[in-house]
Enzyme design. Sequence first.
Site, PDB file in Angstrom:
ATOM      1  N   ASN A   7       0.872  -1.175   0.000  1.00  0.00           N
ATOM      2  CA  ASN A   7       0.000   0.000   0.000  1.00  0.00           C
ATOM      3  C   ASN A   7       0.911   1.228   0.000  1.00  0.00           C
ATOM      4  OD1 ASN A   7      -1.775   2.052   0.507  1.00  0.00           O
ATOM      5  ND2 ASN A   7      -2.686   1.136   2.331  1.00  0.00           N
ATOM      6  N   ARG A  91      -2.584  -2.086  -3.398  1.00  0.00           N
ATOM      7  CA  ARG A  91      -3.796  -1.299  -3.187  1.00  0.00           C
ATOM      8  C   ARG A  91      -3.726  -0.094  -4.137  1.00  0.00           C
ATOM      9  NH1 ARG A  91      -5.049   3.208   1.191  1.00  0.00           N
ATOM     10  NH2 ARG A  91      -7.261   3.393   0.815  1.00  0.00           N
ATOM     11  N   HIS A 180     -12.883   2.636   0.381  1.00  0.00           N
ATOM     12  CA  HIS A 180     -12.892   1.577   1.398  1.00  0.00           C
ATOM     13  C   HIS A 180     -13.590   0.318   0.873  1.00  0.00           C
ATOM     14  CE1 HIS A 180     -12.882   5.003   4.594  1.00  0.00           C
ATOM     15  NE2 HIS A 180     -11.647   4.555   4.429  1.00  0.00           N
ATOM     16  N   ARG A 241     -11.681  15.511   8.044  1.00  0.00           N
ATOM     17  CA  ARG A 241     -12.463  15.888   6.848  1.00  0.00           C
ATOM     18  C   ARG A 241     -13.886  16.291   7.233  1.00  0.00           C
ATOM     19  NH1 ARG A 241     -11.018  10.451   3.613  1.00  0.00           N
ATOM     20  NH2 ARG A 241      -9.019  10.301   4.659  1.00  0.00           N
ATOM     21  N   GLU A 384      -8.109  -5.632   4.972  1.00  0.00           N
ATOM     22  CA  GLU A 384      -8.008  -5.281   3.551  1.00  0.00           C
ATOM     23  C   GLU A 384      -6.832  -6.011   2.889  1.00  0.00           C
ATOM     24  OE1 GLU A 384      -8.419  -1.333   5.313  1.00  0.00           O
ATOM     25  OE2 GLU A 384      -9.187  -0.675   3.379  1.00  0.00           O
TER      26      GLU A 384
END
Length: 397
Positions: A7, A91, A180, A241, A384
Amino acid sequence: MKILVLNCGSSSLKYQLIDMATEAALAKGLVERIGIANPRLVHEKEGAGKVTIEAEIPNHDVAVKLVIEALMHKDHGVISHIGEIAAAGHRVVHGGEFFTKSAIVTAEVKKAISECVALAPLHNPANLIGIEACEKLMGATPQVAVFDTAFHQTMPEKSYLYAISYGLYEKYRIRKYGFHGTSHYYVTGRAAAMLDKPIESLKLISCHLGNGASVCAVDGGKAVDTSMGLTPLEGLMMGTRSGDMDPAAVSFIMDKEGLTTKQMESLLNKESGVLGISGISSDFRDIEAAVKEGNARAKVALDMFHYRVAKYIGSYAAAMNGVDAVIFTAGIGENGIGTRLAICEYLGYLGIAADTEKNNVRGKEVDFSAKGAKVRCLVVPTNEELVIARDTLALCK
Ligand code: AMP
C-alpha cells in the site's frame, strides 16, 4: 504460495507478506518519510518484535528494495530468495469507471490507473510508482492492482449520479465512486458467515469508522450506495475531513477568507471534521479523554460524529427497504465501545438494540445485539490486506 501486499502512499509504503496456505501474515512493516528527512523502515517478523532500519530512502525504488532485503534478512527475514514471492498485490485507490474488479497489471491497466490521477491526485501517482518499483525489482513476478473503488461499481445510476448537469458527468466522469471498497467487501462477507446466511439473502450496512470513515449499503452482496463520493471527502464527518456540507458554503468561505482552491481543499480535508470542531485532535482517544474532562467542544464533535453515522444508517435502511445487520469496523468501529452504543441508541425504531455486556469488546468479531433485536449489530475487524492477497492469488493461479 507467498504474496506480498503493498500500500504505497506519496511518502510511505505499508507491506505484508502473506502465506496463502494459512492466510497468516509472516511479516509486515512500514517505510516512512520516503524522499524526506529521517526516513526509516519498521519491520516486524510475526512473533519476533519490531526492528527499525534507518537508511537513505530517496524514492520508492529504494523503499521496495529495502523491504525485500528485510524480508530476506538472516535474522528478521522470512524468505531466503526473492523468487519465493509468487506475486505482489497493490492497493490502488481510484479505478474510476475502468475497474469493477481487481486486475493483473499490464501496460493498459497502468494507463487506466494514470487516467484516474485527476480523480485521486494524492494517491494514484504513489500507487503507480509502487507498482513500477516492484516491476523493476521483481522481474516477471505478476503484479495485481486491487481498487478501493471497484466494489462500489455495482451502484445504480440513481445512487452514483450527482444532481448536476449530466454533461459534466459525460465530460469529466463527475460522480460518486466510493472508497474503502475492499474493507466493506471483506466485512460484509464475514457478517454473512457470522449470521450463517447466504450473502445474497442479506441487506447489510457496513460502517468503516476510522480516521477516514464511510458507510456502505450492501444488498444481496452488492454495493448499492456509499457515503464517500468523487473523492473521500464526502459523507461522514471524519478525523480531519468535513464530510457533507452545503457546496455553497465552499465558495462563501473562499470569498470571505480569500482562499485558493488548493487552500480550500486543504481546509476541508485536513483542518475540519472532529479536529475542526473540537480544536483538540482528530484522534478519538484524545476526544473521549477531553469529553471526560468536561470539554464542551470535544463533546459536540463526538455528538456530531454519532448523529451523522446514525443518519446514514437510517437513510440506507430506507434505501434498501430494510436492514438485517449493521457492521462496525476500522479503528473506531472496532474499538470505540461508547461510539457503537451511542450510534445504536438513535436506531431503536429500526429494531436495533445493543447488549452493553456483549458490546464491551475491542478488535474482535462479535454479535453485540440484545436478545430478540430485529436487526443484528456486529463488530468485524477489517482485513483489507487479506482481500488484496486473495484477489492476487486468484488472478495469478
Ligand atoms: P484507523 O484509521 O482505522 O486506523 O482508525 C483510527 C481511529 O481509531 C483514531 O481516531 C483512533 O482514535 C481510533 N481508535 C483506535 N483505538 C481506539 C480505542 N481504543 N477507542 C476509541 N477509538 C480508537
